[in-house]
Design an enzyme around this catalytic site. Structure first.
Site, PDB file in Angstrom:
ATOM      1  N   CYS A   1       0.829  -1.208   0.000  1.00  0.00           N
ATOM      2  CA  CYS A   1       0.000   0.000   0.000  1.00  0.00           C
ATOM      3  C   CYS A   1       0.865   1.261   0.000  1.00  0.00           C
ATOM      4  CB  CYS A   1      -0.918  -0.025   1.222  1.00  0.00           C
ATOM      5  SG  CYS A   1      -1.887   1.470   1.394  1.00  0.00           S
TER       6      CYS A   1
ATOM      7  N   CYS B   1      -0.336   4.053   2.285  1.00  0.00           N
ATOM      8  CA  CYS B   1      -0.119   3.817   3.725  1.00  0.00           C
ATOM      9  C   CYS B   1       1.360   4.007   4.071  1.00  0.00           C
ATOM     10  CB  CYS B   1      -0.493   2.400   4.129  1.00  0.00           C
ATOM     11  SG  CYS B   1      -2.029   1.819   3.449  1.00  0.00           S
ATOM     12  N   ASP B   2       2.255   3.468   3.246  1.00  0.00           N
ATOM     13  CA  ASP B   2       3.665   3.356   3.631  1.00  0.00           C
ATOM     14  C   ASP B   2       4.613   4.219   2.811  1.00  0.00           C
ATOM     15  OD1 ASP B   2       2.810   1.428   5.418  1.00  0.00           O
ATOM     16  OD2 ASP B   2       3.114  -0.207   4.010  1.00  0.00           O
TER      17      ASP B   2
END
Ligand code: NAP
Length: 312
Positions: free
Chosen positions: A137, A140-141
């Site tokens: 992701c 997200c990261d």
């Protein structure tokens, strides 16, 4: 709600589940939604959604799901923060659900909207690298890899989306694809190929990871399909975007599944092999996999459940 008897229970709280919830609630069926592992579903991990009709200025995935949830709450949908761990068909043809928090429910009609999860490469050490350089992701990261070199693996729309997102925060993005043309839509492919910060490495298959002494990713080795030459791509992060598997494990032996795990569709796409059990979204749809299609299937499942309850 231990052992309550319900008219409709919806398993899953992504686009399909929440759309089904809004419709069944407005039909006075007082639905329960079992939220699952990821409340709001995979869309909560996406950034710009630019193809959901009605949002010409784009909408963030997390905002879209937040709005759907608020809309469901407006109609008094009930949410259970748990996962389904087992489901059985009763002699009376209702559905007995066992939840991870110990609660049990009986549902006359059931709507399965459990979505799907990411595929992995199957390489040695892959799972140990999660959080140490490997991710599924970018939104997200991606932040952890700002100003670093990263790889995205895959050639579909997801891979392009991830690569484009990362190109805004990382120094360089290598898009590693196993063929010589992208599977992604034309518009996404063109954006990737014309982006100065993205370099596509064609015809190449990931072979193995190199890590530092603390187990953090240092490089990815890829092998060229035709020449068999191995290329070492120095990078701090790798983002996998190589497709999906449906979240249907818990329904094995309950409804019929396809060999690849998708819920087998009946006479109409939202029907399953069991009367009164409907399925919607990415757990049954392997073709379109679009938020809007999932929402539409959730609505169809809700209308079918309503009609089924009326006649049974
Ligand atoms: P996908 O279309 O199935 O693409 C998966 C990609 O990963 C393919 O390019 C595939 O290569 C590659 N791949 C699969 N297994 C691999 C392996 N073991 N090693 C290396 N590469 C591997 O999946 P997706 O991109 O997640 O898209 C799924 C659906 O969602 C599509 O219908 C897509 O249009 C839709 N989607 C839409 C949007 C949007 O509209 N904004 C965004 C994301 C996704 P091959 O091409 O060689 O098979």
């Amino acid at each position: 709600m231990s052992k309550s008897f319900e008219r409709v229970v919806i398993v899953g709280s992504g686009c399909a589940g929440l759309s089904a919830a809004i419709y069944t609630a407005r039909a006075q069926l007082n639905p329960w939604v079992i939220q699952g592992k990821m409340p709001g579903g995979l869309l909560t991990q996406t950034t710009d959604v630019e193809n959901f009709p009605g949002f010409p200025e784009n909408v963030q995935g997390i905002d879209l799901m937040d709005r759907m949830r608020k809309q469901a709450e407006k109609f008094a949908v009930r949410f259970e923060n748990a996962e389904l761990v087992r489901v059985e068909r009763t002699k009376e043809n209702s559905n007995h659900l066992f939840l991870s928090n110990g609660h049990e429910l009986r549902a006359q009609a059931l709507i399965i909207a459990t979505g799907s999860h990411h595929n992995f490469l199957g390489l040695e050490g892959e799972h140990n690298l999660m959080g140490k350089g490997l991710s599924v992701c970018a939104t997200c990261d991606g932040f952890f890899y700002r100003n670093e070199d990263v790889c995205v693996i895959g050639g579909g729309d997801s891979a392009c989306e991830e690569a484009l997102y990362l190109s805004r925060i990382c120094k360089k993005v290598y898009l590693i694809h196993r063929r010589d043309c992208l599977r992604a839509s034309k518009i996404m492919s063109e954006r990737v190929c014309s982006n100065d910060r993205i370099e596509v490495i064609w015809n190449s298959i990931p072979q193995g990871f190199e890590c530092d002494e603390h187990g953090f990713l240092k490089a990815l080795n890829v092998i060229h399909k035709e020449t068999q030459s191995v290329q070492k791509v120095v990078c701090r992060g790798i983002f996998l975007a190589i497709g999906w598997k449906p979240n249907t494990e818990v329904f094995k032996g309950f409804v019929e599944l396809e060999t690849d795990g998708y819920i087998k569709q009946g006479r109409i796409p939202v029907e399953t092999s069991l009367p009164g059990v409907f399925a919607a979204g990415d757990c049954t749809d392997k073709k379109y996999r679009q938020a809007c299609v999932a929402a539409s299937m959730g609505i169809q499942a809700a209308l079918e459940a309503e009609s089924w309850l009326l006649h049974h």
